[in-house]
Design a protein around this motif. Structure first.
Motif, PDB file in Angstrom:
ATOM      1  N   GLY A   1       4.914   1.298  -2.749  1.00 10.23           N
ATOM      2  CA  GLY A   1       3.599   1.694  -3.216  1.00 10.23           C
ATOM      3  C   GLY A   1       2.613   0.536  -3.218  1.00 10.23           C
ATOM      4  O   GLY A   1       1.449   0.687  -2.819  1.00 10.23           O
ATOM      5  N   LEU A   2       3.074  -0.632  -3.627  1.00 12.14           N
ATOM      6  CA  LEU A   2       2.203  -1.811  -3.639  1.00 12.14           C
ATOM      7  C   LEU A   2       1.799  -2.207  -2.227  1.00 12.14           C
ATOM      8  O   LEU A   2       0.671  -2.641  -1.989  1.00 12.14           O
ATOM      9  N   ARG A   3       2.708  -2.044  -1.281  1.00 10.16           N
ATOM     10  CA  ARG A   3       2.367  -2.371   0.103  1.00 10.16           C
ATOM     11  C   ARG A   3       1.269  -1.438   0.611  1.00 10.16           C
ATOM     12  O   ARG A   3       0.371  -1.854   1.347  1.00 10.16           O
TER      13      ARG A   3
ATOM     14  N   LYS B   1     -12.066 -12.296  -4.650  1.00 12.96           N
ATOM     15  CA  LYS B   1     -12.964 -12.446  -3.511  1.00 12.96           C
ATOM     16  C   LYS B   1     -12.854 -11.277  -2.528  1.00 12.96           C
ATOM     17  O   LYS B   1     -12.762 -11.450  -1.318  1.00 12.96           O
ATOM     18  N   GLY B   2     -12.815 -10.089  -3.089  1.00 17.97           N
ATOM     19  CA  GLY B   2     -12.787  -8.894  -2.262  1.00 17.97           C
ATOM     20  C   GLY B   2     -11.425  -8.494  -1.736  1.00 17.97           C
ATOM     21  O   GLY B   2     -11.319  -7.559  -0.953  1.00 17.97           O
ATOM     22  N   LYS B   3     -10.381  -9.155  -2.202  1.00 11.14           N
ATOM     23  CA  LYS B   3      -9.035  -8.832  -1.748  1.00 11.14           C
ATOM     24  C   LYS B   3      -8.146  -8.520  -2.946  1.00 11.14           C
ATOM     25  O   LYS B   3      -8.120  -9.265  -3.932  1.00 11.14           O
ATOM     26  N   ALA B   4      -7.428  -7.406  -2.859  1.00  9.65           N
ATOM     27  CA  ALA B   4      -6.495  -7.046  -3.925  1.00  9.65           C
ATOM     28  C   ALA B   4      -5.339  -8.036  -3.924  1.00  9.65           C
ATOM     29  O   ALA B   4      -4.674  -8.228  -2.905  1.00  9.65           O
ATOM     30  N   THR B   5      -5.087  -8.668  -5.067  1.00  7.92           N
ATOM     31  CA  THR B   5      -4.056  -9.692  -5.159  1.00  7.92           C
ATOM     32  C   THR B   5      -2.972  -9.264  -6.135  1.00  7.92           C
ATOM     33  O   THR B   5      -3.239  -9.018  -7.319  1.00  7.92           O
ATOM     34  N   VAL B   6      -1.748  -9.147  -5.622  1.00  6.99           N
ATOM     35  CA  VAL B   6      -0.584  -8.808  -6.446  1.00  6.99           C
ATOM     36  C   VAL B   6       0.120 -10.118  -6.789  1.00  6.99           C
ATOM     37  O   VAL B   6       0.662 -10.779  -5.907  1.00  6.99           O
TER      38      VAL B   6
ATOM     39  N   GLU C   1      -1.966  -2.767  -0.992  1.00  2.90           N
ATOM     40  CA  GLU C   1      -2.373  -4.061  -0.435  1.00  2.90           C
ATOM     41  C   GLU C   1      -2.972  -3.912   0.961  1.00  2.90           C
ATOM     42  O   GLU C   1      -3.875  -4.656   1.346  1.00  2.90           O
ATOM     43  N   ASN C   2      -2.416  -2.960   1.715  1.00  3.31           N
ATOM     44  CA  ASN C   2      -2.877  -2.770   3.092  1.00  3.31           C
ATOM     45  C   ASN C   2      -4.039  -1.781   3.204  1.00  3.31           C
ATOM     46  O   ASN C   2      -4.536  -1.532   4.305  1.00  3.31           O
ATOM     47  N   ALA C   3      -4.464  -1.214   2.075  1.00  5.36           N
ATOM     48  CA  ALA C   3      -5.555  -0.238   2.086  1.00  5.36           C
ATOM     49  C   ALA C   3      -6.890  -0.972   2.038  1.00  5.36           C
ATOM     50  O   ALA C   3      -7.238  -1.584   1.024  1.00  5.36           O
ATOM     51  N   SER C   4      -7.623  -0.911   3.120  1.00  6.27           N
ATOM     52  CA  SER C   4      -8.919  -1.579   3.184  1.00  6.27           C
ATOM     53  C   SER C   4      -9.878  -0.989   2.150  1.00  6.27           C
ATOM     54  O   SER C   4     -10.081   0.221   2.093  1.00  6.27           O
ATOM     55  N   GLY C   5     -10.414  -1.848   1.306  1.00  4.04           N
ATOM     56  CA  GLY C   5     -11.363  -1.388   0.305  1.00  4.04           C
ATOM     57  C   GLY C   5     -10.766  -1.122  -1.060  1.00  4.04           C
ATOM     58  O   GLY C   5     -11.498  -0.806  -2.009  1.00  4.04           O
ATOM     59  N   PHE C   6      -9.443  -1.254  -1.208  1.00  2.27           N
ATOM     60  CA  PHE C   6      -8.825  -0.972  -2.505  1.00  2.27           C
ATOM     61  C   PHE C   6      -9.372  -1.888  -3.596  1.00  2.27           C
ATOM     62  O   PHE C   6      -9.511  -1.479  -4.750  1.00  2.27           O
TER      63      PHE C   6
END
Length: 299
Positions: free
Chosen positions: A144-146, A189-194, A149-154
């Motif tokens: 689910g996390l992958r 900075k616009g990127k979802a970080t796990v 993370e790979n969903a543009s705009g999340f």
């Protein structure tokens, strides 16, 4: 005298390790990486690759063995499956194959013909063990996390307090039975970080929402929190989700319980905020992947 465990060591393990090594090599893992995943030496991997290890065709041709090896090969290659989970699944398969009249039983009877006149079962492991259930939850969360993370705009859906994706064991009673991301998912900075691999007992807030919903009848095993926006709620409702509002300024778990009791089929819970309280939307689902897919559908 020959024990069934000897059949496992002499026939099953070399065969399955060879099959797994082949699966991993086909997925472009190096010999060193295959050795690390399987916990064997590179020289052993080389022997498997060159066919220097005798394999048992009765085992390789069994559909259950073929299916599980393919599944574990894919999971181990991507990291969705841990070596511990692979070990558990293989141990359970071994017990299945040791059942009366099954593959390992047949091989055992070939080695000890006198056994053929007896009906026996060597099942010693519980297929529904807590360890297996926990590993399956963590594996589901990684997938689910992958997706997220790979969903543009999340990142644009992450609230100021951060998001989390959580999932629980079938008989979850408290937060220690719920796995999630330690430290939450943040927009950097616009990127979802796990920040780390999912663990049990690291989420209090989203875990408490999921547990409260389950205690009051919700058929859900996973949840995620995203920002609140009326359009988000309306979009999900338009796609067939049942939505329910709760009061975030009161006792949250009680409010969630009341919302579920009023809308038992709710899969979207939301609160519109208050003094010092950020409005939030919660998406519920049967597993982490389905929750992540629902969130991704909003992008």
């Amino acid at each position: 005298m020959k024990f069934v465990e000897e059949i496992v060591v002499e026939e099953f393990l070399p065969t399955v390790r060879s099959m797994l090594a082949g699966e991993l090599r086909e997925r472009d893992l190096t010999q060193s990486e295959v050795a690390a995943v399987l916990g064997i030496s590179q020289s052993a991997v080389s022997k498997y690759a060159h066919g220097d290890v005798t394999i048992n065709r009765q085992i390789t041709d069994d559909p259950r063995v073929e299916s599980l090896v393919a599944e574990l090969g894919a999971g181990l290659a991507t990291g969705d499956t841990t070596p511990v989970q692979a070990l558990i699944e293989l141990e359970i398969l071994i017990r299945d194959l040791e059942g009366g009249g099954d593959v390992l039983t047949g091989l055992h009877e070939q080695a000890v013909p006198e056994l053929a006149e007896y009906e026996s079962s060597f099942r010693v492991h519980d297929p529904e063990s807590d360890l297996r259930a926990g590993e399956r939850v963590l594996s589901s969360l990684r997938r689910g996390l992958r997706i997220l993370e790979n969903a543009s705009g999340f990142a644009g859906l992450i609230p100021a307090v951060g998001s989390n994706l959580v999932a629980c064991t079938p008989d979850a009673a408290g937060v220690d039975d719920v796995a999630g991301v330690p430290g939450r998912i943040f927009d950097v900075k616009g990127k979802a970080t796990v920040p780390g691999d999912p663990e049990f007992g690291v989420s209090e807030h989203v875990a408490s929402i999921l547990l409260a919903a389950r205690r009051h009848g919700a058929d859900a095993s996973a949840a995620a929190n995203i920002k609140y926006d009326r359009q988000i709620v309306d979009t999900l409702a338009g796609r067939g989700h049942v939505t329910a509002e709760f009061d975030g300024s009161d006792d949250v778990t009680s409010s969630v319980g009341a919302a579920i009791e009023s809308q038992p089929d709710a899969t979207v819970l939301y609160q519109t905020g208050g003094m010092g309280i950020e409005p939030i939307t919660y998406v519920l689902g049967s597993d982490a992947e389905s929750v992540a897919d629902t969130v991704r559908s909003l992008l």
